[in-house]
Enzyme design. Structure first.
Site, PDB file in Angstrom:
ATOM      1  N   LYS A 176      40.324  12.651 -73.665  1.00 48.21           N
ATOM      2  CA  LYS A 176      39.530  12.075 -72.585  1.00 48.21           C
ATOM      3  C   LYS A 176      38.271  11.385 -73.096  1.00 48.21           C
ATOM      4  O   LYS A 176      37.795  10.417 -72.497  1.00 48.21           O
ATOM      5  CB  LYS A 176      39.155  13.172 -71.578  1.00 48.21           C
ATOM      6  CG  LYS A 176      38.519  12.645 -70.302  1.00 48.21           C
ATOM      7  CD  LYS A 176      39.481  11.758 -69.538  1.00 48.21           C
ATOM      8  CE  LYS A 176      38.874  11.267 -68.239  1.00 48.21           C
ATOM      9  NZ  LYS A 176      39.781  10.355 -67.518  1.00 48.21           N
TER      10      LYS A 176
ATOM     11  N   SER B 221      40.642 -17.196 -78.077  1.00 46.39           N
ATOM     12  CA  SER B 221      41.157 -15.922 -77.610  1.00 46.39           C
ATOM     13  C   SER B 221      41.677 -16.070 -76.177  1.00 46.39           C
ATOM     14  O   SER B 221      42.562 -16.859 -75.920  1.00 46.39           O
ATOM     15  CB  SER B 221      40.065 -14.847 -77.726  1.00 46.39           C
ATOM     16  OG  SER B 221      40.602 -13.555 -77.608  1.00 46.39           O
TER      17      SER B 221
END
Length: 274
Positions: free
Chosen positions: A147, A95
């Site tokens: 949010k 990765s």
């Protein structure tokens, strides 16, 4: 027996070790971040008479942003100093760890190294049913409907998951473009190359993810002779800062951060059977 000044010039290769999870660390478990490696990289590329810079990589990945920042700094220094870079994979370059390896002009891996995992992953836990059984009310107030997206104490929403996957796809595409740009025609075109799959160093050679199998010492001696000096470049960190993570004496807080960082890092390594 002769003083160093009388031995004649020896080829020098600065060696920078890049180990650990990227962007996930604690006071006793340093992480790979741009801030933590910048000084070592600058010193390595500034080494007088350096033939090339060697990067020893052992990382399961982590923050894609920090991995990319390190990648960019390596490339910038290599181009500024006009010096080659070789990456040597130890146990793992997966990765973000593989993204950093792509900053090198040549990637060398042990036959049993783990290489690849070109993808993006996010993970977490859902505690909404647990707090319901405990009789706990979740009180969450926001200004902005998104949010509190993916709040672990609220039931998962399909729209939130799709939003996360959109972000992952964008980051994944950027990762793929970087690998294609750096590895070019060496890539084999294997259908699983960009699926997050990973391989041993021996298999990765056939896929074009690495350039050769081998190790640092043998490769540098083959290239620069038996007299080559492999000069380790290590950062200077005070004992107090290593213990507290800040250098201000907050030992208790530092140890708590270390425990959390250890769990996060362990989960990354275990994904690859290490």
């Amino acid at each position: 027996m002769l003083p160093e000044r009388m031995r004649g010039e020896r080829p020098v290769v600065p060696v920078v070790r890049l180990s650990g999870a990227i962007g996930m660390g604690g006071p006793l478990r340093p992480a790979l971040t741009m801030a933590s490696v910048a000084a070592s990289l600058e010193k390595a590329f500034a080494t007088p008479g350096a033939k090339e810079v060697a990067l020893v990589i052992n990382s399961p990945g982590g923050s894609p942003v920090q991995a990319h920042l390190i990648f960019l700094r390596i490339r910038a220094l290599a181009e500024e100093k006009e010096i080659g870079v070789a990456a040597f994979v130890e146990d793992l370059a997966a990765s973000g760890g593989y993204m950093i390896a792509c900053a090198a002009d040549e990637i060398v891996a042990d036959p049993s190294s783990i290489v690849g995992s070109i993808g993006v992953v996010s993970s977490g836990f859902g505690f909404d049913r647990a707090i319901e059984r405990l009789g706990v009310d979740r009180r969450l107030y926001t200004s902005g409907e998104n949010k509190a997206i993916l709040d672990p104490f609220s039931p998962e929403k399909p729209d939130d998951v799709e939003r996360l996957k959109e972000l992952q796809r964008e980051v994944h595409e950027q990762f793929i473009a970087l690998v294609k740009d750096r590895r070019g025609a060496a890539l084999s075109g294997h259908p699983d190359l960009f699926t997050g799959a990973f391989w041993t160093g021996a298999s990765a050679l056939g896929l074009g993810l690495v350039d050769r199998v081998g190790d640092l010492r043998s490769t540098m001696r083959e290239r620069w002779g038996d007299k080559v000096e492999l000069r380790a470049i290590t950062p200077k960190t005070s004992l107090l800062k290593r213990l507290t993570g800040r250098g201000d004496g907050g030992v208790a807080a530092g140890l708590a951060e270390e425990a959390i960082a250890a769990v996060e890092a362990r989960s990354l390594w275990s994904r690859y059977g290490l």
